[in-house]
Design a protein around this motif. Structure first.
Motif, short mmCIF file in Angstrom:
data_model
loop_
_atom_site.label_atom_id
_atom_site.label_comp_id
_atom_site.label_asym_id
_atom_site.label_seq_id
_atom_site.Cartn_x
_atom_site.Cartn_y
_atom_site.Cartn_z
N PRO A 1 -4.50 8.55 -7.74
CA PRO A 1 -2.85 8.35 -7.81
C PRO A 1 -1.98 8.22 -6.76
CG PRO A 1 -3.44 10.37 -7.76
CD PRO A 1 -4.50 9.94 -7.79
N TYR A 2 -1.21 6.48 -6.69
CA TYR A 2 -0.24 7.02 -5.57
C TYR A 2 0.53 5.97 -5.99
CZ TYR A 2 -2.07 1.77 -6.81
OH TYR A 2 -1.93 0.81 -7.00
N THR A 3 1.70 6.15 -4.94
CA THR A 3 3.09 5.95 -5.61
C THR A 3 3.43 4.57 -4.76
OG1 THR A 3 4.28 8.62 -6.35
CG2 THR A 3 5.67 6.78 -5.89
N ALA A 4 4.05 4.01 -5.20
CA ALA A 4 4.64 2.17 -4.73
C ALA A 4 6.10 2.90 -4.55
CB ALA A 4 4.64 1.62 -5.70
N PHE A 5 6.69 1.75 -3.30
CA PHE A 5 7.61 2.13 -2.44
C PHE A 5 8.19 0.65 -2.24
CE2 PHE A 5 7.33 6.53 -2.15
CZ PHE A 5 8.61 7.42 -2.87
N GLN B 1 18.07 -3.52 -5.31
CA GLN B 1 16.97 -2.74 -5.10
C GLN B 1 16.44 -2.20 -6.45
OE1 GLN B 1 14.74 -4.11 -5.30
NE2 GLN B 1 12.88 -3.39 -4.63
N GLN B 2 17.16 -0.84 -6.59
CA GLN B 2 17.99 -0.53 -8.17
C GLN B 2 17.69 -1.30 -9.74
OE1 GLN B 2 16.02 2.55 -7.53
NE2 GLN B 2 18.29 4.04 -8.26
N ASP B 3 19.24 -2.06 -8.92
CA ASP B 3 19.27 -3.29 -10.54
C ASP B 3 17.68 -4.08 -10.46
OD1 ASP B 3 21.44 -2.42 -10.73
OD2 ASP B 3 23.02 -3.75 -9.23
N THR B 4 17.63 -4.85 -9.38
CA THR B 4 16.50 -5.82 -9.76
C THR B 4 14.68 -4.62 -10.23
OG1 THR B 4 16.95 -6.78 -7.56
CG2 THR B 4 14.26 -6.77 -8.25
N PRO C 1 14.46 3.31 -10.62
CA PRO C 1 14.09 4.64 -9.68
C PRO C 1 15.16 5.42 -9.09
CG PRO C 1 13.42 2.24 -8.83
CD PRO C 1 14.53 2.55 -9.54
N THR C 2 14.21 6.79 -9.50
CA THR C 2 15.11 7.82 -8.92
C THR C 2 14.93 8.17 -6.91
OG1 THR C 2 13.29 9.28 -9.41
CG2 THR C 2 14.75 8.84 -10.49
N LEU C 3 13.76 7.84 -6.78
CA LEU C 3 12.97 8.12 -5.10
C LEU C 3 12.89 7.29 -4.15
CD1 LEU C 3 9.41 9.73 -6.06
CD2 LEU C 3 11.75 11.12 -6.02
N PHE C 4 13.42 6.85 -3.18
CA PHE C 4 13.46 5.97 -2.49
C PHE C 4 13.48 6.57 -0.36
CE2 PHE C 4 17.38 5.14 1.50
CZ PHE C 4 16.82 3.63 1.16
N ARG C 5 12.63 5.23 -0.09
CA ARG C 5 11.93 5.53 1.37
C ARG C 5 12.77 4.58 1.66
NH1 ARG C 5 6.24 6.16 2.05
NH2 ARG C 5 6.30 8.03 1.65
N ILE D 1 19.62 8.12 -6.84
CA ILE D 1 18.35 8.64 -6.01
C ILE D 1 18.75 9.92 -5.67
CG2 ILE D 1 16.93 8.36 -3.51
CD1 ILE D 1 17.06 5.83 -5.48
N LYS D 2 17.26 10.35 -6.38
CA LYS D 2 17.47 12.12 -6.27
C LYS D 2 16.61 12.51 -5.35
CE LYS D 2 19.44 12.13 -10.81
NZ LYS D 2 20.53 12.42 -10.64
#
Length: 317
Positions: free
Chosen positions: A161-165, A213-216, A225-229, A248-249
């Motif tokens: 598993p992995y998460t993309a930003f 970027q949230q909208d896109t 998304p709820t995560l932001f880097r 963002i949380k």
């Protein structure tokens, strides 16, 4: 006097008759209660025995539970065998370790000491490690420049598993690539529209980068998304305030950064720790001495050798 004694005698006689009658009635009532008790089983020293239907139901439940455990064991064994085959295919000396089940109760995420801004308690937490005692780490991949189809195959076959930003300016030329990623269970998160150095921007400009970027991502991939880097891991109070206003949380940073030929460490001991977040990038041979599959081989060799499994970040948040 005689009349009185006679009356007294009759009264005593009546008391004796009444007492005798009560005695007979009491014995009859006691007998009736005993009969009733025997008839219903109440008051019996032995518990009631379950009927055939109850026994059959209990046996069926036990058989179903045993079957479920057996099926689970078979699925786990099959998954391990498939992972072993995939590991040989992709050049891993050892199969990746299986991550434990996701925790039912999520750990409390707080901002790492030294990473706070003013009014931090009211803003999304910034962290590099997830609180856990399990030997798991989390793989995160930033930006979206390289779109290597072999990488998608490798990760899907290895079940890592992995998460993309994602940053839109690098992703927009090939949204379908990341839709494939999402279809395989990868969460697509926010890394701003244009990957700019956030502290140099005004609050409104930062908000445009993050909310845009949230909208896109919502428009292209169907989920906000709820995560932001933040790009480069740099942020200030305005960054976190803007991120919060965009929904963002949490703000995961990282403790290690992976390359095809090395790992860079944040901590002095240069080692993995339970719950560490690993950063890497969508990059290829133009930027690295290798490609993304080479990078994954190096990451998994390091993680597995140290007795860690890669878990899904969102399962712990």
């Amino acid at each position: 006097m005689q009349l009185v004694r006679q009356k007294e005698h009759k009264t005593q006689q009546g008391h004796r008759i009444a007492a005798a009658t009560r005695g007979r009635l009491g014995k009859a009532a006691t007998a009736a209660l005993l009969v009733a008790g025997l008839a219903t089983g109440c008051g019996s020293a032995e518990p009631a025995k379950p009927d055939k239907a109850s026994k059959a139901k209990a046996a069926a439940g036990a058989e179903a539970a045993a079957g479920a455990l057996g099926n689970r064991a078979e699925k786990l064994k099959a998954a391990q065998q498939a992972r072993a085959v995939a590991s040989k295919k992709w050049g891993l000396a050892k199969p990746p370790l299986m991550a434990p089940e996701a925790p039912r109760t999520k750990p409390t995420i707080t901002t790492r000491d030294g990473f706070e801004v003013e009014d931090q308690e009211n803003l999304p937490p910034v962290f590099t490690t997830v609180p856990t005692e399990e030997k798991v780490v989390f793989l995160t991949i930033d930006d979206g420049a390289e779109k290597d189809p072999e990488f998608l195959k490798m990760m899907q076959e290895l079940k890592v598993p992995y998460t993309a930003f994602l940053s839109d300016y690098l992703v927009r030329d090939n949204y379908p690539y990341f839709k494939q990623m999402q279809a395989a269970g990868v969460t697509l998160n926010n890394h701003t529209l244009n990957h700019r150095y956030m502290p140099a921007l005004s609050y409104e400009a930062q908000r445009q980068e993050i909310c845009g970027q949230q909208d896109t991502i919502e428009k292209q991939f169907g989920k906000r998304p709820t995560l932001f880097r933040p790009p480069y891991g740099n942020y200030n109070e305005d960054t976190l305030r803007a991120a919060k206003s965009c929904g963002i949380k949490a703000v995961p940073l990282w403790n290690e950064e992976a390359f095809p030929n090395r790992m860079d460490w944040r901590e002095w001991d240069k080692d993995l720790h339970p719950g560490d977040i690993i950063l890497t990038h969508f990059r290829g041979k133009e930027d690295w001495k290798g490609n993304m599959t080479d990078m994954i081989r190096h990451v998994m060799k390091t993680v597995t050798a140290k007795g860690y499994a890669v878990a899904r970040l969102e399962d712990y948040l």
